[in-house]
Write an enzyme that holds these catalytic residues in place. Sequence first.
Site, PDB file in Angstrom:
ATOM      1  N   PRO A 190       0.775  -1.243   0.000  1.00  0.00           N
ATOM      2  CA  PRO A 190       0.000   0.000   0.000  1.00  0.00           C
ATOM      3  C   PRO A 190       0.807   1.294   0.000  1.00  0.00           C
ATOM      4  O   PRO A 190       1.191   1.785   1.037  1.00  0.00           O
ATOM      5  CB  PRO A 190      -0.823  -0.108   1.292  1.00  0.00           C
ATOM      6  N   GLU A 191       1.037   1.823  -1.179  1.00  0.00           N
ATOM      7  CA  GLU A 191       1.468   3.207  -1.295  1.00  0.00           C
ATOM      8  C   GLU A 191       0.235   3.961  -1.799  1.00  0.00           C
ATOM      9  O   GLU A 191      -0.837   3.368  -1.948  1.00  0.00           O
ATOM     10  CB  GLU A 191       2.643   3.337  -2.270  1.00  0.00           C
ATOM     11  N   LYS A 223      -1.492   7.840   2.245  1.00  0.00           N
ATOM     12  CA  LYS A 223      -1.753   6.401   2.285  1.00  0.00           C
ATOM     13  C   LYS A 223      -2.885   6.072   3.253  1.00  0.00           C
ATOM     14  O   LYS A 223      -3.036   4.925   3.667  1.00  0.00           O
ATOM     15  CB  LYS A 223      -0.477   5.664   2.697  1.00  0.00           C
ATOM     16  N   HIS A 255      -5.626 -13.766  10.591  1.00  0.00           N
ATOM     17  CA  HIS A 255      -5.366 -12.319  10.703  1.00  0.00           C
ATOM     18  C   HIS A 255      -6.484 -11.424  10.189  1.00  0.00           C
ATOM     19  O   HIS A 255      -6.237 -10.290   9.799  1.00  0.00           O
ATOM     20  CB  HIS A 255      -4.054 -11.952   9.992  1.00  0.00           C
ATOM     21  N   ARG A 287       1.021  -8.482   9.757  1.00  0.00           N
ATOM     22  CA  ARG A 287       2.072  -7.840  10.578  1.00  0.00           C
ATOM     23  C   ARG A 287       1.528  -6.811  11.568  1.00  0.00           C
ATOM     24  O   ARG A 287       2.239  -6.367  12.446  1.00  0.00           O
ATOM     25  CB  ARG A 287       3.107  -7.193   9.654  1.00  0.00           C
ATOM     26  N   LYS A 300      19.489  21.450   3.412  1.00  0.00           N
ATOM     27  CA  LYS A 300      19.283  20.039   3.740  1.00  0.00           C
ATOM     28  C   LYS A 300      20.320  19.227   2.989  1.00  0.00           C
ATOM     29  O   LYS A 300      20.726  19.602   1.893  1.00  0.00           O
ATOM     30  CB  LYS A 300      17.873  19.610   3.304  1.00  0.00           C
ATOM     31  N   ARG A 336      16.545   0.653   3.858  1.00  0.00           N
ATOM     32  CA  ARG A 336      15.549   0.187   2.899  1.00  0.00           C
ATOM     33  C   ARG A 336      16.221   0.005   1.553  1.00  0.00           C
ATOM     34  O   ARG A 336      17.137   0.736   1.195  1.00  0.00           O
ATOM     35  CB  ARG A 336      14.413   1.210   2.757  1.00  0.00           C
TER      36      ARG A 336
END
Length: 287
Positions: free
Chosen positions: A2-3, A58, A106, A124, A166, A277
């Site tokens: 899910p994005e 999201k 679940h 999860r 930044k 990641r």
Amino acid sequence: MPELPEVEVVRQSLAKNFIGKKIKKVLVRNRKLRFKLNTSFEKELKNKSINKIHRFSKYLIMELNDKKFCIIHLGMSGTIHVVKKNNKKFFTNTSFYNSPNLPTKHNHIEFEFENSKLVYNDPRRFGFFQMIKDQKQLKDRFKFYGPEPFDKKFDLKYVINYFKNKNKDIKNYLLDQKFVSGIGNIYASEILYLSKINPLTSVNDLNRTQCKKIIINSKKILLNAIIKGGSTIRDFKNTFGSSGKFQKEFKVYGREKLKCKRLNCNGTIDKIVQANRSTFLCKICQK
DNA sequence: AAGAGGCCCTGATAGC
DNA sequence: TGCTATCAGGGCCTCT
């Protein structure tokens, strides 16, 4: 999975099935999601109708007829399933799960409607449901989130200004929801590949043209994913977010050691790690 | 303030 | 076959 695009596809499906419908019953099997479910959760939803289903970033936002909101985040592994009543075993037997894509484990939360059920599944349990009492609280909930890529505010001025002083990698900024909302780990790689920008580039070193590309390609990649998601999901009548057929043609994500898809590029896709990641890129055409 | 890292949790898969 | 280690698409929190 899910994005933003996937959540949007789920939103559209939920809207199609549940707008104007009344929640007859709420069943919670496990309150321990990302945030523990409030004890008043069931009571706040019971006998409420769903007026609208919005999405921000999201997050799914269910607007109820009492002007409260129920927000849903799918975390890493959350999926929402629609089960229709034409299944005979629906209300009489707990083993009604003969929908091939509906898991048996679940299924933490269920909303029962007159002729259907919404089932929330999340192995999860990084996802969550949260009640929001009014418009003001809703606004507060998201006040630290940056604009979505589609938002007019996400323009060149905003980006350049944000990147001042930044020095993190651009990949990490695309994942930073305070900067821009809705992009996740897959599409971050895809956006940078399309933009021909190396994910390790510090935002200090990005020029105007590159910033422009990132803005345009963020919209492009996400919109295309929504369209693709919408078209592939149509075959799935009662189940959303099921794996298997919900495939997309990624240019770099998950393509480690495979050939770069760009015309006339002889590169090979690499997998690197940024902020714990995985990132996928072609070192030849992403400079 | 910005950035790095840990952590929440289960399941799939790889390697021995 | 069965064990252990690693990794997974998110985001919040704490520490420096």
